[in-house]
Design a protein around this motif. Structure first.
Motif, PDB file in Angstrom:
ATOM      1  N   ILE A 196     -25.228  29.064   1.209  1.00 49.85           N
ATOM      2  CA  ILE A 196     -24.767  29.885   2.324  1.00 49.85           C
ATOM      3  C   ILE A 196     -24.295  31.238   1.812  1.00 49.85           C
ATOM      4  CG2 ILE A 196     -24.087  27.805   3.554  1.00 49.85           C
ATOM      5  CD1 ILE A 196     -21.156  28.672   3.189  1.00 49.85           C
ATOM      6  N   GLY A 245     -21.257  33.401   5.773  1.00 50.44           N
ATOM      7  CA  GLY A 245     -21.091  32.530   6.921  1.00 50.44           C
ATOM      8  C   GLY A 245     -22.374  32.031   7.538  1.00 50.44           C
ATOM      9  N   ARG A 246     -23.494  32.223   6.870  1.00 48.24           N
ATOM     10  CA  ARG A 246     -24.787  31.736   7.368  1.00 48.24           C
ATOM     11  C   ARG A 246     -25.499  30.938   6.283  1.00 48.24           C
ATOM     12  NH1 ARG A 246     -28.016  36.073  11.119  1.00 48.24           N
ATOM     13  NH2 ARG A 246     -26.307  36.613  12.534  1.00 48.24           N
ATOM     14  N   LEU A 296     -23.671  29.288  11.210  1.00 55.35           N
ATOM     15  CA  LEU A 296     -24.022  28.425  10.072  1.00 55.35           C
ATOM     16  C   LEU A 296     -24.607  27.094  10.530  1.00 55.35           C
ATOM     17  CD1 LEU A 296     -22.167  27.985   6.797  1.00 55.35           C
ATOM     18  CD2 LEU A 296     -22.552  25.914   8.130  1.00 55.35           C
ATOM     19  N   LEU A 319     -17.603  32.510   9.799  1.00 56.61           N
ATOM     20  CA  LEU A 319     -18.827  31.749   9.976  1.00 56.61           C
ATOM     21  C   LEU A 319     -19.628  32.402  11.098  1.00 56.61           C
ATOM     22  CD1 LEU A 319     -17.471  28.084   9.745  1.00 56.61           C
ATOM     23  CD2 LEU A 319     -18.497  29.467   7.931  1.00 56.61           C
ATOM     24  N   GLY A 343     -17.772  31.007   3.091  1.00 54.83           N
ATOM     25  CA  GLY A 343     -17.464  30.184   4.268  1.00 54.83           C
ATOM     26  C   GLY A 343     -17.457  28.694   4.010  1.00 54.83           C
ATOM     27  N   LYS A 344     -17.543  28.281   2.753  1.00 50.92           N
ATOM     28  CA  LYS A 344     -17.593  26.844   2.444  1.00 50.92           C
ATOM     29  C   LYS A 344     -16.302  26.144   2.846  1.00 50.92           C
ATOM     30  CE  LYS A 344     -18.242  27.148  -1.959  1.00 50.92           C
ATOM     31  NZ  LYS A 344     -17.998  28.616  -2.045  1.00 50.92           N
ATOM     32  N   THR A 389     -13.978  27.059   4.965  1.00 47.88           N
ATOM     33  CA  THR A 389     -13.820  27.053   6.427  1.00 47.88           C
ATOM     34  C   THR A 389     -14.695  25.975   7.058  1.00 47.88           C
ATOM     35  OG1 THR A 389     -13.322  29.419   6.455  1.00 47.88           O
ATOM     36  CG2 THR A 389     -14.062  28.438   8.513  1.00 47.88           C
ATOM     37  N   THR A 390     -15.932  25.870   6.602  1.00 53.90           N
ATOM     38  CA  THR A 390     -16.843  24.857   7.142  1.00 53.90           C
ATOM     39  C   THR A 390     -16.304  23.452   6.908  1.00 53.90           C
ATOM     40  OG1 THR A 390     -18.743  26.296   6.715  1.00 53.90           O
ATOM     41  CG2 THR A 390     -19.198  23.956   7.050  1.00 53.90           C
ATOM     42  N   ASP A 408     -12.967  34.879   2.414  1.00 55.05           N
ATOM     43  CA  ASP A 408     -13.030  33.685   3.265  1.00 55.05           C
ATOM     44  C   ASP A 408     -11.613  33.436   3.728  1.00 55.05           C
ATOM     45  OD1 ASP A 408     -13.219  31.277   4.463  1.00 55.05           O
ATOM     46  OD2 ASP A 408     -14.139  30.212   2.774  1.00 55.05           O
ATOM     47  N   LYS A 441     -16.856  30.900  13.461  1.00 51.54           N
ATOM     48  CA  LYS A 441     -15.408  30.914  13.340  1.00 51.54           C
ATOM     49  C   LYS A 441     -14.963  32.316  12.978  1.00 51.54           C
ATOM     50  CE  LYS A 441     -11.239  29.273  13.209  1.00 51.54           C
ATOM     51  NZ  LYS A 441     -10.589  28.760  14.445  1.00 51.54           N
TER      52      LYS A 441
END
Length: 318
Positions: free
Chosen positions: A206, A209-210, A26, A23, A45-46, A48-49, A309, A15
């Motif tokens: 994470i 973003g990974r 991920l 991201l 990135g939590k 967003t995920t 983020d 993303k």
């Protein structure tokens, strides 16, 4: 990926927001019936995920499945099977807590009355007060009760105990364990590492973003060091130069030898044997905590990508 049936499956998720890659490939797999800890610093990135998993935001690439379906295309159907609690709850200020529970519960056909009443009592909520008169913690309780009382298959909890005092945090942990025992799956994102450590069957950490690492706490602990504090009658022979031993310090204490050291998991058994051979008076073995595992993962300097983020910033795309 986990061998059990996956409730949430994310593979190579991408993303971007303008020039920012929130991201970057991920992976996340949440198995049916588990509590899965989802960890990372602000900007990892939590958020967003979670929004992509909920179908509130479209992925830029990769694969996302929720209950085997597409959360973007089938959001309404899939949301009937889950409940979500964000860290910063927004409710209707003119309604009472009880009325908000009615509204939130209506999305799942109503809340089981017995479970709702029991949770109101356990979380010590006064449902007759208006939301405008609640503290942040009490607003959080309303969202938690609505989610934990709902007859759903999945709970997605993003900083769910924000604003709660320690007694209410304990009540939250007890209820999550009960829901897991009933077969409910939980994705738990939290900055309270002790909370995750107490509840999670598996953890994913994470960064930028990974996914950095994933597994049970036992799995993760195999890759870090255990702290040992021992007092022995005799000096432990060969301990200082033993394979896997580091940070070794020894001092004489009242005719005994006090040893402090760390040891990797592969050599723990041999080191304990050396200490026993020296006639142990006291022995304390402390496995690495989730805090230590988390910090070990982040021992390198954070990259610029960790700093922001976009999904957590005001005005971010939703």
């Amino acid at each position: 990926m986990h061998a059990s049936r996956s409730v949430i499956r994310v593979e190579d998720l991408i993303k971007t927001f303008g020039h920012v890659r929130a991201l970057d490939g991920l992976d996340l797999d949440v198995a049916q019936g588990e509590v899965h800890g989802f960890l990372g610093p602000n900007g990892a990135g939590k958020t967003t995920t979670i929004r992509i998993v909920l179908g509130l935001m479209r992925a830029g690439g990769g694969r996302v499945e929720l209950f085997g379906g597409d959360p973007w295309a089938e959001a309404a159907e899939l949301h009937a099977r889950l409940a979500y609690v964000p860290g910063d709850v927004a409710l209707w200020s003119g309604l009472t807590g009880g009325q908000c529970l009615d509204v939130l519960g209506a999305t799942h056909g109503g809340l089981p009355e017995r479970r709702r009443a029991a949770l109101i009592e356990r979380f010590e909520l006064d449902p007759s007060k208006r939301i405008r008169d609640y503290s942040k913690g009490n607003r959080q309780k309303v969202a938690l009760i609505a989610a934990l009382a709902a007859d759903v298959d999945l709970l997605i909890l993003d900083e769910p105990t924000s604003g709660l005092d320690p007694l209410m945090e304990q009540a939250f942990q007890d209820v999550v364990r009960e829901r897991r025992a009933d077969g409910c799956t939980v994705l738990l994102s939290s900055h309270i590492l002790a909370e995750v450590e107490a509840l999670a069957d598996r953890v994913s950490i994470i960064r930028s973003g990974r996914t950095v690492t994933t597994g049970t706490l036992a799995d993760l602990r195999r890759h870090t060091r255990t702290h040992i504090h021992a007092v022995t009658v005799d000096p432990p022979a060969g301990l200082r130069d033993a394979p896997g031993v580091a940070d070794h310090r020894s001092t004489d204490v009242d005719g005994h030898v006090e040893s402090r050291l760390t040891v990797d998991a592969a050599h723990l058994d041999a080191v304990i044997g050396m200490l026993h051979a020296a006639r142990v008076d006291t022995l304390t073995v402390t496995p690495p905590s989730l805090d230590a595992l988390f910090l070990r993962t982040y021992d390198a300097s954070p990259s610029a990508a960790d700093a922001t983020d976009p999904a957590a910033e005001p005005g971010a795309p939703r």
